[in-house]
Write a protein that holds these residues in place. Structure first.
Motif, PDB file in Angstrom:
ATOM      1  N   THR A 178      -0.440 -52.348  27.521  1.00 44.51           N
ATOM      2  CA  THR A 178      -0.802 -51.036  28.039  1.00 44.51           C
ATOM      3  C   THR A 178      -1.085 -51.073  29.545  1.00 44.51           C
ATOM      4  O   THR A 178      -0.926 -50.069  30.212  1.00 44.51           O
ATOM      5  CB  THR A 178      -2.030 -50.469  27.305  1.00 44.51           C
ATOM      6  OG1 THR A 178      -2.961 -51.541  27.168  1.00 44.51           O
ATOM      7  CG2 THR A 178      -1.655 -49.939  25.944  1.00 44.51           C
ATOM      8  N   THR A 179      -1.516 -52.217  30.059  1.00 42.64           N
ATOM      9  CA  THR A 179      -1.669 -52.303  31.511  1.00 42.64           C
ATOM     10  C   THR A 179      -0.882 -53.492  32.048  1.00 42.64           C
ATOM     11  O   THR A 179      -0.577 -54.435  31.307  1.00 42.64           O
ATOM     12  CB  THR A 179      -3.145 -52.486  31.945  1.00 42.64           C
ATOM     13  OG1 THR A 179      -3.539 -53.832  31.638  1.00 42.64           O
ATOM     14  CG2 THR A 179      -4.067 -51.504  31.247  1.00 42.64           C
ATOM     15  N   TYR A 233      -4.058 -51.855  36.939  1.00 40.37           N
ATOM     16  CA  TYR A 233      -4.519 -51.336  35.642  1.00 40.37           C
ATOM     17  C   TYR A 233      -3.743 -50.111  35.188  1.00 40.37           C
ATOM     18  O   TYR A 233      -4.182 -49.361  34.339  1.00 40.37           O
ATOM     19  CB  TYR A 233      -6.042 -51.106  35.687  1.00 40.37           C
ATOM     20  CG  TYR A 233      -6.748 -52.402  35.963  1.00 40.37           C
ATOM     21  CD1 TYR A 233      -6.888 -53.350  34.950  1.00 40.37           C
ATOM     22  CD2 TYR A 233      -7.181 -52.718  37.240  1.00 40.37           C
ATOM     23  CE1 TYR A 233      -7.473 -54.585  35.200  1.00 40.37           C
ATOM     24  CE2 TYR A 233      -7.764 -53.950  37.501  1.00 40.37           C
ATOM     25  CZ  TYR A 233      -7.906 -54.881  36.473  1.00 40.37           C
ATOM     26  OH  TYR A 233      -8.464 -56.100  36.732  1.00 40.37           O
ATOM     27  N   GLN A 234      -2.557 -49.931  35.785  1.00 41.66           N
ATOM     28  CA  GLN A 234      -1.680 -48.843  35.322  1.00 41.66           C
ATOM     29  C   GLN A 234      -0.747 -49.370  34.239  1.00 41.66           C
ATOM     30  O   GLN A 234      -0.608 -50.570  34.048  1.00 41.66           O
ATOM     31  CB  GLN A 234      -0.853 -48.324  36.493  1.00 41.66           C
ATOM     32  CG  GLN A 234      -1.666 -47.475  37.442  1.00 41.66           C
ATOM     33  CD  GLN A 234      -0.786 -46.795  38.458  1.00 41.66           C
ATOM     34  OE1 GLN A 234       0.428 -46.735  38.294  1.00 41.66           O
ATOM     35  NE2 GLN A 234      -1.397 -46.285  39.494  1.00 41.66           N
ATOM     36  N   SER A 235      -0.096 -48.422  33.548  1.00 36.09           N
ATOM     37  CA  SER A 235       0.882 -48.826  32.545  1.00 36.09           C
ATOM     38  C   SER A 235       2.126 -49.366  33.254  1.00 36.09           C
ATOM     39  O   SER A 235       2.595 -48.779  34.219  1.00 36.09           O
ATOM     40  CB  SER A 235       1.264 -47.625  31.683  1.00 36.09           C
ATOM     41  OG  SER A 235       2.480 -47.889  31.030  1.00 36.09           O
TER      42      SER A 235
END
Lengths: 286, 275, 286
Positions: A99-100, A138-140
């Motif tokens: 997810t990250t 911490y982004q996708s």
């Protein structure tokens, strides 16, 4: 430290009508800290070759020795080898799944049995090394651009701290700037960390610009194994098997054939420029 | 294991069976399967076997291909056989420990195994001699009447043929992603079932992402080529019956008639001799 | 009026959050003007994310203009009634060869377009044969697309578009996923269609070598057309191209570098022969 391939053969679908010998009697020695380019057209055996280097494919016959140890020995730690010899496949962004971005890069180190904290440190280093800006961590990974995704995927392998990294066409589908950025990053990594790099590429220009040694594969065999100058000297033989030398090498050869006193040992724009200027200077003196 | 399944594989050859209209083969397979389950008795099975062997001979598909198809379901066959063997009530034949085998059970098991074998071989024969595209065309045309009551027959057929086209691509892709994750130290083999299931996430997520991307691209490519559903479409290879197809229908009809006739003869004979 | 005409074409990708509020607006096309005459070979250059693919999708009516207007073969693409006419006039070939082939047999795939527009059966067969011959794939007509090389798959995709007898073909990075030989194959086929059948070509790419033979080149950046002209005009502005994340072919770059060293070499050298000639001329002057 080195990796040695001794008489390696690999046969696909042995014993059936579709039998193909993908590797024929390959002998190679890769020394620590080298920057090697592997070229060859589709189906020449280069993909098969690199998958042997980290044990994902097993030779039909012959031996592979990593730092003097036989990797086909039944006690050999094959998973350990995979973290020492990192392999970045073509279009590596297709393997992202977390997810990250940060979690995705941690996947390799965690598989190595490191603690969450250690893996995090590794991921941080690796992402820093591929030049991804920190606010993205911490982004996708699925929201990134193509070039950024590719860098995350490369970081995913780098985070395992391999002694050697193999990249299968790391620039496929990228635009010219994206291509240069990735290759510069790899060259920097090689220089600063002293990591051994094997770069598989279709672009003679790229290979000539970055590597110190080129291995040319053709029909499962090593056709040439030499410095870029040494390999591209054989531009006629390369053409015969569907490959080519960089455009500037052709230019110098053609100039020399027309009787101009120009050196033909150049494979990049920089070196070709030097050769031409040198020739003009010598003409001026006369 | 997966490679052993011959249903859905095509064996290229130019035989009379290959040239038949897919609708004939679809109906033929259906009739054959029904005949296997409706009719009983030794003679019926002999006839069914003769019919099958003849069809295989004419199709020029090597017999070994048919048997390969059986390998994939051998477990299913063994289980079915054992269930029938031990769980049928009737006159005891042999018994050991807590198990008793009855005459009826032995007969049922044998019948069931023969039926299953014939069923698989018969269905494989159809798929081995019909390309997936012909098959979907045949289904679309045969089921066309259903579209009048709102069944999206064309869409279903289109989905089937696209699925068939993408199965090999997705299998290759699975292999690639698996290798890429193994290069990052992933372990798909060891651990208990829960660990194994969890280990599949790094494989399944990228696979789904890729499948969606492909679906999206494909939809766009189809639209760009003016695809607008089934209405107003013409066919490059329209299905139309030829002489050989009518002959095949006649043979099928004769087979069915013979089966029915046998059934009556069998009942008559059993009654006569008190079997 | 030309075959494609765009006036102040604008397209925005609007991202909304879960409540439907606008989260971000990304301008993919920003007041683009485009004029293409029938029979021209146009190349559109731009880095990844420059808006070139968005432009391509408008020409095939896959995307609708936000503002401004676009006419294809005289049809206004904003009018829904024209969609099928537009798509028939302007065929489209996409980047990924696997994701645009629909059928499991080559000839059936080529027949897919004509089937959709209701061409009678006999004529479909004729068109399929003609199109496959035009791209040199006739002998593969009964093959499965899965067994073909990337370049061959792309040629099948081009044939599939040709079978709809379009006046114009838009190719959206058709060579990005191919090896050098595949790229050559595809370009050769496209040039042949342009010359022999008079089909207007819009080639979208970021490989600089591929645009050398185009009649006109457009360069896009941030959704805008930032440069336009003949390949020679475009390639004489090496530094400007680099600022748009692009580069120039190796020979052009060498010529540019030599010129910088004060040699009398013209700007915008495109081929090896041109550079040879220029260098020879300099040598003779000594």
């Amino acid at each position: 430290m080195s990796i040695i391939l001794n008489k390696v053969n690999y046969v696909y679908s042995a014993g059936t009508a579709y039998e193909i010998q993908a590797l024929k009697n390959v002998n190679l020695k890769i020394e620590d800290g080298e920057f090697i380019g592997v070229i060859g057209h589709t189906g020449s055996g280069k993909s098969t070759l690199i998958q042997h280097l980290n044990g994902l494919m097993r030779a039909t016959s012959g031996g592979i020795y990593y730092n003097g140890e036989d990797i086909y020995d039944k006690d050999y730690d094959m998973r350990g080898l995979r973290s020492k010899v990192g392999l970045v496949f073509q279009y590596p962004e297709h393997q992202l799944f977390e997810t990250t971005i940060f979690d995705d890069v941690c996947f390799g180190p965690l598989n190595q049995g490191l603690s969450k904290k250690e893996a995090g440190v590794r991921a941080f280093e690796a992402l820093n090394c591929v030049g991804l800006s920190e606010e993205l961590y911490y982004q996708s990974p699925f929201d990134l651009s193509g070039g950024q995704k590719r860098r995350v995927a490369i970081a995913g392998v780098l985070a395992m701290k391999p002694e050697m990294i193999i990249l299968d066409e790391p620039t496929a589908g990228l635009d010219p700037k994206g291509r240069d950025e990735i290759l510069d990053q790899i060259a920097k990594m090689h220089k600063e960390r002293g990591i051994t790099v094997v770069l598989v590429s279709h672009s003679m220009e790229d290979v000539a610009k970055y590597v110190g040694r080129i291995i040319v594969m053709n029909q499962g065999e090593v056709m040439f194994d030499d410095t870029p100058n040494g390999v591209f000297r054989h531009y006629r033989e390369l053409e015969a098997v569907g490959l080519a030398a960089p455009a500037v090498t052709y230019l110098l050869h053609e100039l020399s054939e027309r009787g101009l006193p120009v050196g033909t040992e150049a494979t990049t724009v920089e070196t070709a420029k030097k050769e031409i200027l040198k020739m003009l200077a010598s003409l001026e003196k006369r | 294991m997966i490679r052993d399944i011959t249903i859905g594989q095509y064996y290229p050859a130019n035989s009379p069976v290959h040239r038949l209209d897919p609708r004939v083969k679809l109906l033929g397979t259906l009739i054959y399967i029904i005949s296997l389950f409706v009719f009983k008795g030794f003679a019926a099975f002999v006839l069914a076997a003769i019919f099958l062997v003849a069809a295989i001979k004419i199709s020029r598909v090597p017999f070994s291909y048919m048997v390969k198809g059986l390998k994939a379901i051998v477990v299913l066959m063994v289980i079915t056989g054992l269930f029938n063997l031990f769980l049928t009530q009737g006159t005891p034949w042999v018994s050991f420990w807590v198990f008793t085998v009855t005459y009826e059970g032995a007969e049922n098991a044998a019948l069931m195994l023969i039926r299953l074998a014939f069923l698989i071989i018969g269905t494989s024969l159809m798929t081995l001699t019909t390309t997936p595209n012909q098959l979907t065309d045949g289904l679309e045309k045969s089921l066309h009447p259903l579209s009048k009551i709102g069944v999206p027959v064309h869409e279903i057929a289109m989905m089937m043929s696209i699925a068939l086209r993408f199965i090999p691509i997705l299998i290759e892709e699975t292999d690639k992603i698996m290798k890429a994750q193994m290069a990052r130290g992933a372990d798909f083999e060891s651990g208990n079932i829960f660990r194994k299931a969890k280990a599949m996430i790094p494989l399944l997520v990228p696979l789904f992402v890729s499948a969606f991307r492909r679906a999206n691209d494909l939809a766009m490519a189809m639209e760009a080529r003016c695809y607008n559903g089934g209405t107003g479409r013409t066919k490059m290879k329209p299905l139309c019956y030829k002489r050989q197809d009518y002959i095949a229908y006649a043979v099928l009809f004769l087979y069915l008639a013979a089966m029915i006739a046998l059934r009556f003869v069998w009942t008559y004979l059993s009654a006569l001799f008190g079997w | 009026m030309g075959i494609i005409k765009a006036r102040k074409l604008v397209h925005e990708y609007i991202r909304r959050d879960e409540e439907g509020n606008v989260e971000s607006i990304q301008t993919a096309l920003d007041r683009v003007d485009l004029d293409v005459k029938a029979g021209e070979f146009i190349a559109i250059l731009g880095h990844n994310g420059s808006g070139k693919s968005t432009l391509a999708k408008h020409i095939n009516a896959i995307l609708e203009p936000g503002e401004g207007s676009l006419w294809v073969d005289g049809y206004d693409v904003s009018d829904d009634a024209n969609i099928w006419n537009v798509r028939q006039s302007a065929g489209m070939v996409f980047q990924n060869p696997d994701n645009q082939i629909i059928a499991s047999v080559v000839e059936e795939d080529v027949g897919f377009g004509p089937e959709n527009i209701g061409v009678p059966t006999d004529e479909i067969w004729q068109r399929v044969e003609d199109s496959l011959r035009a791209v040199g794939m006739l002998k593969y007509r009964t093959h499965s697309p899965n067994k073909l090389s990337g370049g061959q798959k792309q040629r099948v995709a081009i044939a599939g578009v040709m079978a709809m007898q379009p006046k114009c073909i838009v190719l959206d990075e058709p060579t990005a996923m191919l090896d050098p030989n595949g790229r050559k194959e595809v370009l050769k086929a496209v040039h042949k269609l342009n010359k022999e059948k008079g089909v207007t070509i819009l080639l979208i790419t970021h490989y600089m070598e591929e645009v050398v033979d185009a009649d006109k080149v457009y360069v896009m950046d941030k959704g805008r057309v930032v440069m336009q002209g003949t390949p020679r005009e475009i390639f004489s502005k090496v530094d400007e191209l680099k600022s748009y994340r692009l580069d120039v072919p190796q020979i052009t770059l060498l010529a540019h570098e030599l010129r910088r060293e004060g040699l009398a070499i013209p700007e915008g050298v495109l081929t090896r022969a041109e550079l040879m000639e220029a260098i020879e001329r300099i040598c003779q002057s000594y």
